[in-house]
Design a protein around this motif. Sequence first.
Motif, PDB file in Angstrom:
ATOM      1  N   LEU A  54      -9.155 -11.256   2.837  1.00  0.00           N
ATOM      2  CA  LEU A  54      -8.593 -12.847   2.741  1.00  0.00           C
ATOM      3  C   LEU A  54      -8.476 -14.055   3.513  1.00  0.00           C
ATOM      4  O   LEU A  54      -7.909 -14.966   3.535  1.00  0.00           O
ATOM      5  CB  LEU A  54      -7.375 -12.399   1.393  1.00  0.00           C
ATOM      6  N   GLY A  55      -7.810 -13.395   4.311  1.00  0.00           N
ATOM      7  CA  GLY A  55      -8.299 -13.923   5.611  1.00  0.00           C
ATOM      8  C   GLY A  55      -9.269 -15.061   6.104  1.00  0.00           C
ATOM      9  O   GLY A  55      -9.047 -15.856   6.250  1.00  0.00           O
ATOM     10  N   ARG A  56     -10.197 -14.246   5.931  1.00  0.00           N
ATOM     11  CA  ARG A  56     -11.810 -15.343   5.287  1.00  0.00           C
ATOM     12  C   ARG A  56     -11.265 -16.189   4.536  1.00  0.00           C
ATOM     13  O   ARG A  56     -12.361 -17.356   5.322  1.00  0.00           O
ATOM     14  CB  ARG A  56     -12.799 -14.548   5.272  1.00  0.00           C
ATOM     15  N   LEU A  90      -9.037   0.836   2.645  1.00  0.00           N
ATOM     16  CA  LEU A  90      -9.658  -1.173   2.177  1.00  0.00           C
ATOM     17  C   LEU A  90      -8.979  -1.883   1.211  1.00  0.00           C
ATOM     18  O   LEU A  90      -8.991  -3.082   2.001  1.00  0.00           O
ATOM     19  CB  LEU A  90      -9.843  -0.174   0.406  1.00  0.00           C
ATOM     20  N   VAL A  91      -7.645  -1.613   1.927  1.00  0.00           N
ATOM     21  CA  VAL A  91      -6.842  -2.023   2.434  1.00  0.00           C
ATOM     22  C   VAL A  91      -7.121  -3.400   3.401  1.00  0.00           C
ATOM     23  O   VAL A  91      -7.138  -4.393   3.133  1.00  0.00           O
ATOM     24  CB  VAL A  91      -5.150  -2.020   2.334  1.00  0.00           C
ATOM     25  N   ASP A  92      -7.468  -2.796   4.130  1.00  0.00           N
ATOM     26  CA  ASP A  92      -8.127  -3.393   5.574  1.00  0.00           C
ATOM     27  C   ASP A  92      -8.980  -4.436   5.021  1.00  0.00           C
ATOM     28  O   ASP A  92      -9.343  -5.516   5.585  1.00  0.00           O
ATOM     29  CB  ASP A  92      -8.266  -2.799   6.870  1.00  0.00           C
ATOM     30  N   ILE A 133      -2.514 -16.425   3.626  1.00  0.00           N
ATOM     31  CA  ILE A 133      -1.813 -15.704   4.844  1.00  0.00           C
ATOM     32  C   ILE A 133      -1.172 -14.021   4.219  1.00  0.00           C
ATOM     33  O   ILE A 133      -0.655 -14.296   2.714  1.00  0.00           O
ATOM     34  CB  ILE A 133      -0.863 -16.381   4.450  1.00  0.00           C
ATOM     35  N   VAL A 134      -1.569 -12.870   5.475  1.00  0.00           N
ATOM     36  CA  VAL A 134      -1.442 -11.456   4.306  1.00  0.00           C
ATOM     37  C   VAL A 134      -0.493 -11.221   4.204  1.00  0.00           C
ATOM     38  O   VAL A 134      -0.725 -10.961   5.799  1.00  0.00           O
ATOM     39  CB  VAL A 134      -2.737 -10.783   4.487  1.00  0.00           C
ATOM     40  N   HIS A 152       0.780  -1.132  -0.223  1.00  0.00           N
ATOM     41  CA  HIS A 152      -0.130   0.398   0.157  1.00  0.00           C
ATOM     42  C   HIS A 152       0.781   1.075   0.415  1.00  0.00           C
ATOM     43  O   HIS A 152       2.019   1.142   0.866  1.00  0.00           O
ATOM     44  CB  HIS A 152      -0.967  -0.214   1.108  1.00  0.00           C
ATOM     45  N   ASN A 153       1.152   2.126  -1.284  1.00  0.00           N
ATOM     46  CA  ASN A 153       0.883   3.355  -1.038  1.00  0.00           C
ATOM     47  C   ASN A 153       0.718   4.492  -0.621  1.00  0.00           C
ATOM     48  O   ASN A 153      -0.332   5.015  -0.591  1.00  0.00           O
ATOM     49  CB  ASN A 153       1.473   3.881  -2.501  1.00  0.00           C
ATOM     50  N   THR A 154       1.226   4.710   0.955  1.00  0.00           N
ATOM     51  CA  THR A 154       0.515   5.316   2.197  1.00  0.00           C
ATOM     52  C   THR A 154       0.642   6.945   1.171  1.00  0.00           C
ATOM     53  O   THR A 154       0.916   8.119   1.383  1.00  0.00           O
ATOM     54  CB  THR A 154       1.408   5.837   3.389  1.00  0.00           C
ATOM     55  N   TRP A 155       1.049   7.414  -0.454  1.00  0.00           N
ATOM     56  CA  TRP A 155       1.498   8.148  -0.323  1.00  0.00           C
ATOM     57  C   TRP A 155       0.296   8.577  -1.612  1.00  0.00           C
ATOM     58  O   TRP A 155       0.625  10.392  -2.339  1.00  0.00           O
ATOM     59  CB  TRP A 155       2.734   8.664  -0.991  1.00  0.00           C
ATOM     60  N   ALA A 156      -0.166   7.453  -1.771  1.00  0.00           N
ATOM     61  CA  ALA A 156      -0.953   8.068  -3.417  1.00  0.00           C
ATOM     62  C   ALA A 156      -2.365   9.538  -2.973  1.00  0.00           C
ATOM     63  O   ALA A 156      -2.555   8.932  -1.273  1.00  0.00           O
ATOM     64  CB  ALA A 156      -1.394   6.536  -3.265  1.00  0.00           C
TER      65      ALA A 156
END
Length: 88
Positions: free
Chosen positions: A20-22, A12-14, A26-27, A1-5
Amino acid sequence: HNTWAGHNRLHLVDDVMAELGRAGAIVDLKLLPEDARQPLKDVTLTDYDAVVASGGDGTIRGVLERIDGSGVPLGIIPAGTANVLAAE
């Protein structure tokens, strides 16, 4: 994830990571500096089944350039200011 974007849509990433975890994945989250390719130089791509890039067009391009030819699939979470790639 680019925090500068542009819109730093970490929520959204969370959400994607939780889904994906559900599903049993493994993320591994990596926060990228402005140059999205830099931290990926230390990543052994064969350790991953896929890469999901979150950021703007420049981030997506930088990650794609790094994984090009590796056979690792790329998912995209559009989080930039204009998101030209997502719009097109």
